[in-house]
Every structure is written in structure tokens, then in C-alpha cells.
Design a protein around this motif. Structure first.
Motif, PDB file in Angstrom:
ATOM      1  N   SER A  99      46.475  44.469  31.711  1.00 49.49           N
ATOM      2  CA  SER A  99      47.567  45.317  32.199  1.00 49.49           C
ATOM      3  C   SER A  99      47.545  45.423  33.720  1.00 49.49           C
ATOM      4  O   SER A  99      46.503  45.235  34.354  1.00 49.49           O
ATOM      5  CB  SER A  99      47.453  46.732  31.598  1.00 49.49           C
ATOM      6  OG  SER A  99      47.482  46.696  30.195  1.00 49.49           O
ATOM      7  N   ARG A 100      48.691  45.731  34.279  1.00 50.76           N
ATOM      8  CA  ARG A 100      48.764  46.073  35.698  1.00 50.76           C
ATOM      9  C   ARG A 100      48.375  47.539  35.831  1.00 50.76           C
ATOM     10  O   ARG A 100      48.873  48.402  35.109  1.00 50.76           O
ATOM     11  CB  ARG A 100      50.174  45.843  36.237  1.00 50.76           C
ATOM     12  CG  ARG A 100      50.385  46.342  37.657  1.00 50.76           C
ATOM     13  CD  ARG A 100      51.607  45.718  38.281  1.00 50.76           C
ATOM     14  NE  ARG A 100      51.329  44.330  38.633  1.00 50.76           N
ATOM     15  CZ  ARG A 100      52.210  43.514  39.200  1.00 50.76           C
ATOM     16  NH1 ARG A 100      53.429  43.943  39.454  1.00 50.76           N
ATOM     17  NH2 ARG A 100      51.881  42.279  39.500  1.00 50.76           N
ATOM     18  N   SER A 128      46.565  44.887  40.421  1.00 49.21           N
ATOM     19  CA  SER A 128      46.831  46.317  40.594  1.00 49.21           C
ATOM     20  C   SER A 128      47.860  46.579  41.692  1.00 49.21           C
ATOM     21  O   SER A 128      48.082  45.765  42.588  1.00 49.21           O
ATOM     22  CB  SER A 128      45.538  47.055  40.947  1.00 49.21           C
ATOM     23  OG  SER A 128      44.575  46.906  39.918  1.00 49.21           O
ATOM     24  N   ILE A 129      48.466  47.762  41.602  1.00 52.57           N
ATOM     25  CA  ILE A 129      49.336  48.302  42.651  1.00 52.57           C
ATOM     26  C   ILE A 129      48.620  49.497  43.263  1.00 52.57           C
ATOM     27  O   ILE A 129      48.138  50.378  42.536  1.00 52.57           O
ATOM     28  CB  ILE A 129      50.689  48.767  42.076  1.00 52.57           C
ATOM     29  CG1 ILE A 129      51.454  47.594  41.470  1.00 52.57           C
ATOM     30  CG2 ILE A 129      51.533  49.452  43.152  1.00 52.57           C
ATOM     31  CD1 ILE A 129      52.673  48.034  40.667  1.00 52.57           C
ATOM     32  N   ILE A 130      48.537  49.535  44.582  1.00 50.54           N
ATOM     33  CA  ILE A 130      47.966  50.687  45.266  1.00 50.54           C
ATOM     34  C   ILE A 130      49.096  51.475  45.925  1.00 50.54           C
ATOM     35  O   ILE A 130      49.883  50.919  46.694  1.00 50.54           O
ATOM     36  CB  ILE A 130      46.925  50.274  46.325  1.00 50.54           C
ATOM     37  CG1 ILE A 130      45.697  49.661  45.649  1.00 50.54           C
ATOM     38  CG2 ILE A 130      46.509  51.480  47.169  1.00 50.54           C
ATOM     39  CD1 ILE A 130      44.622  49.202  46.621  1.00 50.54           C
ATOM     40  N   LEU A 131      49.181  52.749  45.605  1.00 49.56           N
ATOM     41  CA  LEU A 131      50.159  53.645  46.221  1.00 49.56           C
ATOM     42  C   LEU A 131      49.391  54.759  46.923  1.00 49.56           C
ATOM     43  O   LEU A 131      48.560  55.430  46.299  1.00 49.56           O
ATOM     44  CB  LEU A 131      51.082  54.219  45.148  1.00 49.56           C
ATOM     45  CG  LEU A 131      52.197  55.155  45.621  1.00 49.56           C
ATOM     46  CD1 LEU A 131      53.162  54.425  46.536  1.00 49.56           C
ATOM     47  CD2 LEU A 131      52.950  55.742  44.419  1.00 49.56           C
ATOM     48  N   HIS A 132      49.663  54.932  48.202  1.00 53.92           N
ATOM     49  CA  HIS A 132      48.902  55.928  48.968  1.00 53.92           C
ATOM     50  C   HIS A 132      49.804  56.643  49.965  1.00 53.92           C
ATOM     51  O   HIS A 132      50.858  56.149  50.360  1.00 53.92           O
ATOM     52  CB  HIS A 132      47.727  55.252  49.707  1.00 53.92           C
ATOM     53  CG  HIS A 132      48.164  54.298  50.780  1.00 53.92           C
ATOM     54  ND1 HIS A 132      48.206  54.656  52.110  1.00 53.92           N
ATOM     55  CD2 HIS A 132      48.567  53.009  50.724  1.00 53.92           C
ATOM     56  CE1 HIS A 132      48.612  53.608  52.825  1.00 53.92           C
ATOM     57  NE2 HIS A 132      48.839  52.603  52.009  1.00 53.92           N
ATOM     58  N   GLY A 133      49.392  57.825  50.360  1.00 54.99           N
ATOM     59  CA  GLY A 133      50.126  58.605  51.352  1.00 54.99           C
ATOM     60  C   GLY A 133      49.231  59.677  51.912  1.00 54.99           C
ATOM     61  O   GLY A 133      48.055  59.763  51.596  1.00 54.99           O
ATOM     62  N   GLY A 134      49.810  60.524  52.763  1.00 50.70           N
ATOM     63  CA  GLY A 134      49.025  61.638  53.284  1.00 50.70           C
ATOM     64  C   GLY A 134      48.627  61.496  54.736  1.00 50.70           C
ATOM     65  O   GLY A 134      47.869  62.304  55.257  1.00 50.70           O
ATOM     66  N   SER A 137      41.481  41.340  46.384  1.00 48.25           N
ATOM     67  CA  SER A 137      42.612  40.422  46.191  1.00 48.25           C
ATOM     68  C   SER A 137      43.878  41.172  45.762  1.00 48.25           C
ATOM     69  O   SER A 137      44.726  40.637  45.045  1.00 48.25           O
ATOM     70  CB  SER A 137      42.277  39.340  45.151  1.00 48.25           C
ATOM     71  OG  SER A 137      41.194  38.550  45.587  1.00 48.25           O
ATOM     72  N   ILE A 138      44.009  42.437  46.203  1.00 49.01           N
ATOM     73  CA  ILE A 138      45.199  43.234  45.903  1.00 49.01           C
ATOM     74  C   ILE A 138      46.187  43.086  47.066  1.00 49.01           C
ATOM     75  O   ILE A 138      45.872  43.409  48.205  1.00 49.01           O
ATOM     76  CB  ILE A 138      44.846  44.721  45.705  1.00 49.01           C
ATOM     77  CG1 ILE A 138      43.896  44.891  44.526  1.00 49.01           C
ATOM     78  CG2 ILE A 138      46.113  45.546  45.490  1.00 49.01           C
ATOM     79  CD1 ILE A 138      43.399  46.326  44.339  1.00 49.01           C
ATOM     80  N   SER A 139      47.378  42.591  46.765  1.00 47.25           N
ATOM     81  CA  SER A 139      48.388  42.390  47.803  1.00 47.25           C
ATOM     82  C   SER A 139      49.513  43.427  47.737  1.00 47.25           C
ATOM     83  O   SER A 139      50.254  43.599  48.708  1.00 47.25           O
ATOM     84  CB  SER A 139      48.992  40.987  47.692  1.00 47.25           C
ATOM     85  OG  SER A 139      49.549  40.789  46.404  1.00 47.25           O
ATOM     86  N   LYS A 140      49.626  44.114  46.610  1.00 50.22           N
ATOM     87  CA  LYS A 140      50.690  45.112  46.452  1.00 50.22           C
ATOM     88  C   LYS A 140      50.149  46.491  46.844  1.00 50.22           C
ATOM     89  O   LYS A 140      49.611  47.228  46.013  1.00 50.22           O
ATOM     90  CB  LYS A 140      51.219  45.108  45.015  1.00 50.22           C
ATOM     91  CG  LYS A 140      51.918  43.805  44.636  1.00 50.22           C
ATOM     92  CD  LYS A 140      52.537  43.877  43.257  1.00 50.22           C
ATOM     93  CE  LYS A 140      53.255  42.585  42.915  1.00 50.22           C
ATOM     94  NZ  LYS A 140      54.402  42.315  43.799  1.00 50.22           N
ATOM     95  N   VAL A 141      50.290  46.800  48.137  1.00 47.28           N
ATOM     96  CA  VAL A 141      49.801  48.053  48.692  1.00 47.28           C
ATOM     97  C   VAL A 141      50.973  48.755  49.369  1.00 47.28           C
ATOM     98  O   VAL A 141      51.570  48.220  50.303  1.00 47.28           O
ATOM     99  CB  VAL A 141      48.668  47.820  49.707  1.00 47.28           C
ATOM    100  CG1 VAL A 141      48.163  49.151  50.268  1.00 47.28           C
ATOM    101  CG2 VAL A 141      47.522  47.042  49.070  1.00 47.28           C
ATOM    102  N   TYR A 142      51.312  49.944  48.902  1.00 49.84           N
ATOM    103  CA  TYR A 142      52.499  50.643  49.393  1.00 49.84           C
ATOM    104  C   TYR A 142      52.131  52.030  49.901  1.00 49.84           C
ATOM    105  O   TYR A 142      51.472  52.806  49.216  1.00 49.84           O
ATOM    106  CB  TYR A 142      53.542  50.776  48.281  1.00 49.84           C
ATOM    107  CG  TYR A 142      54.026  49.449  47.753  1.00 49.84           C
ATOM    108  CD1 TYR A 142      55.092  48.784  48.353  1.00 49.84           C
ATOM    109  CD2 TYR A 142      53.393  48.853  46.658  1.00 49.84           C
ATOM    110  CE1 TYR A 142      55.527  47.558  47.871  1.00 49.84           C
ATOM    111  CE2 TYR A 142      53.824  47.626  46.172  1.00 49.84           C
ATOM    112  CZ  TYR A 142      54.893  46.985  46.782  1.00 49.84           C
ATOM    113  OH  TYR A 142      55.308  45.764  46.302  1.00 49.84           O
TER     114      TYR A 142
END
Length: 354
Positions: free
Chosen positions: A184-185, A215-221, A245-250
Motif C-alpha cells: 500500500s501507499r 509513501s507520501i510525506i505531508l508536513h507543515g508548521g 527514496s521518497i519523492s512525494k513530499v508536500y
């Protein structure tokens, strides 16, 4: 104004010309609503000789410095209708208090849902949360971190909290979780400083038996803690790509004072306004609007706040509007960057009116 038009499933559906007309009407209505509903807000506007005429230009509408939400309880509905109280983060002792009734809370949830699902789809992801498992939604009082985790958790399932009660990473349980979801993602969510501390610096990839590359990384703050370490957005993403090797970082930008109308980073690296939000930049005098391509103080506008006067807020952040034309992401909205906090940020004047 029928507010339903803003809640299209595509949160970037409204063109700039149409959006200005809709916002002009909606914001004037909101201004009048809060003027009549919040006595403190009314005092402030009377102090500045606010005239209740229709269709005042958006750039001329009165705004509130964000610090006022730390000093006063500002709400535009009866206290018995409040179902949630949101607190901003902060260590200085003063924190914003945001009062939500049921309608305002539901509007925020729907807006956040529209933005997330447009960008990532309607699938609910197995979710790794960079926190201890001590978050609770049993109370009606939330701090900024709890609000963010609980808000984005509606897009996840089978949650795994990375840290145990001692703040350490439990590799045995992490590997069990990753084995269960190896096809899974996975959505990894955390504050920017926590992503840097635990994923980039602390976690030992040799102890992880499964890949995280899908994976998708979502971050803020905010980046305040990272600025001292000289970590740029490019370096941040490169470290995550090299290590996992994670390229989807938002990244996302938003305020507890305008929860729901977040600005998500597009694939071109810009924050983008949505149907629910807009941005204006002001110079140091606050009298002039900054043109595109130059830095100024960020003023955030949202059509969501109805139970408190948070629809038009002057922040303490410095930003730059890059363009209102579509980048290669081909969605409507202003593209902008955030360059950090203004030095010794303090907006004076409005507090004298209350």
C-alpha cells in the motif's frame, strides 16, 4: 451569496476574475456579519471609522492583526453554540483562541477534505503519525498540533504513532505495521521540525525491513527550527529522497486562525490559493499593496470563518506572490512563497480600540 459555490469538489475551479467578484460580495457580507455579531470587532471597526457600505474593495476591507486573537476572545455567535475551541501553538504563554460553532467546524472539515482529496485522491491511506499516541478528540479544546493531526487523520486508516511514550521509535511495531501494508501507499504526516528530527536525523534505516519509497510525506508548521540549521526546502527534500527514496513530499501553509483553508504546495514548489482562500501582501507601512515578485507582509483571506472574525487576518510572515497565471500544474490560484517570520513582528494600533 450562496456559499455552496465555493465547495466544488475541485477546490481550484474558480478563475481569478470570477473569484474576485465572489469574494468581494462574500467578504463584505462576512464583515457586516461579524460587525453585528462580535462587540470587540465592532469596537475595532468603529475606531477606524468603518462604513457599512456594500462592496468595499477587498484590499480596503479592515483586517485584524493575528496577535489580537491572543489577547481577546473574539466570537460572533452565542457562547452556548460553540462546540470547539482551538488554541495556537506557542511557548510565550499567549496563544490564539478560535471559537467554532457546528456550522463553521463542518465548513472547515469540508474545505480540508476537498483540498486533500483533489490532490491525493479519495482513498484512505495507512497512516504514520510522527507523534506519541496521546492525542485525544474527547475534549472540545484543541491545540494546533492536536488539531492538525486529528484533521488530517480523516484521510488515513490503521494509524501508527511513530513514537512510544518515552519519545523513542519502536522499530518492532513499525516493522509490523510496514509488513501489514507493504503493498500500500502510506501517508506519513508530521510537523516539519518533527520530520527533520525523526525521519531525517534519528530513524535508523538499517532497522527498517520494508521500503518506504511509495509513501507520501505531508508536513507543515513552519521552518523556524530548521532555519537555524541552514536547512532549505531543497535540502530537506533531497535528504528524504536520499534516505528513503521518497519523492512525494508536500508542505502546507496555514493558520489555526483559518483552519481548513490551507495552502498546499503544488508540484512546482509553490503554495496555491483555493476557492476558500486568497492572499494579499502589504509593505511595512501597511498602506501599500506589494506587486508580484516582491516580498511583503502576508495578509490571508478566507471565506470559512463565520463564528469568529477570522476572515481577514494580517500575519507576521513574509511572503512573495510569484504569479497568478497557471504553472505547469494547470490549476487556478495565486502561486506564492513564504520566506519566514518578519523580524520583531508587531502590528500596533488595533488593540487600542478594544
Amino acid at each position: 451569496m450562496n456559499r455552496k459555490i465555493f465547495f466544488n469538489e475541485n477546490p481550484y475551479s474558480i478563475s481569478s476574475n470570477e473569484k474576485y467578484k465572489l469574494f468581494l460580495s462574500t467578504l463584505n457580507d462576512l464583515n457586516y456579519k461579524h460587525f453585528n455579531g462580535c462587540k470587540e470587532y465592532k469596537k475595532i471597526l468603529n475606531f477606524f471609522n468603518y462604513k457599512k457600505t456594500k462592496n468595499i474593495l477587498i484590499s480596503k476591507l479592515p483586517y485584524l492583526p493575528i496577535k489580537l486573537f491572543k489577547k481577546y476572545d473574539l466570537l460572533s455567535t452565542e457562547k452556548q453554540k460553540i462546540i470547539k475551541i482551538m488554541h495556537s501553538s506557542g511557548t510565550s504563554g499567549q496563544r490564539s483562541k478560535i471559537f467554532l460553532d457546528k456550522k463553521n467546524s463542518l465548513d472547515q472539515i469540508q474545505a480540508l477534505k476537498n483540498i486533500f482529496q483533489y490532490n491525493f485522491g479519495k482513498e484512505r491511506f495507512p497512516m504514520i503519525i510522527l507523534s506519541k499516541k496521546n492525542l485525544s478528540n474527547r475534549s472540545n479544546i484543541f491545540d494546533a498540533k492536536n488539531a492538525a493531526y486529528l484533521g488530517f487523520s480523516m484521510f488515513g486508516k490503521d494509524y501508527f504513532f511513530l513514537l512510544n511514550d518515552d519519545g523513542e521509535i519502536n522499530y518492532e511495531n513499525l516493522n509490523k505495521f510496514l509488513e501489514k501494508h507493504k503493498y500500500s501507499r502510506i501517508l506519513i504526516f508530521g510537523f516539519t521540525s518533527d520530520i527533520f528530527e525523526y525521519l531525517i536525523n534519528k530513524i535508523n534505516v538499517k532497522k527498517i525491513k520494508f521500503k518506504l519509497n511509495k509513501s507520501i510525506i505531508l508536513h507543515g508548521g513552519g521552518w523556524k527550527k530548521l532555519e537555524n540549521k541552514k536547512v532549505s526546502k531543497k535540502v530537506f527534500k533531497n535528504k528524504l529522497k536520499k534516505k528513503f527514496s521518497i519523492s512525494k513530499v508536500y508542505n502546507y501553509y496555514g493558520l489555526i486562525e483559518q483552519t481548513g483553508s490551507i495552502f498546499l504546495e503544488c508540484n512546482c514548489g509553490y503554495f496555491v490559493t483555493t476557492n476558500f482562500s486568497d492572499i494579499i501582501l502589504r509593505d511595512k507601512s501597511l498602506k501599500e499593496i506589494i506587486e508580484y515578485g516582491k516580498k511583503g507582509l502576508i495578509q490571508l483571506i478566507s471565506i470559512l470563518p463565520t463564528s469568529y472574525p477570522g476572515h481577514n487576518i494580517l500575519t507576521e510572515d513574509i511572503g512573495e506572490i510569484v504569479s497568478e497565471s497557471k504553472c505547469r500544474c494547470k490549476i487556478n490560484g495565486k502561486r506564492f512563497l513564504v520566506h519566514g517570520r518578519a523580524e520583531k513582528a508587531e502590528i500596533r494600533g488595533c488593540s487600542d480600540a478594544v
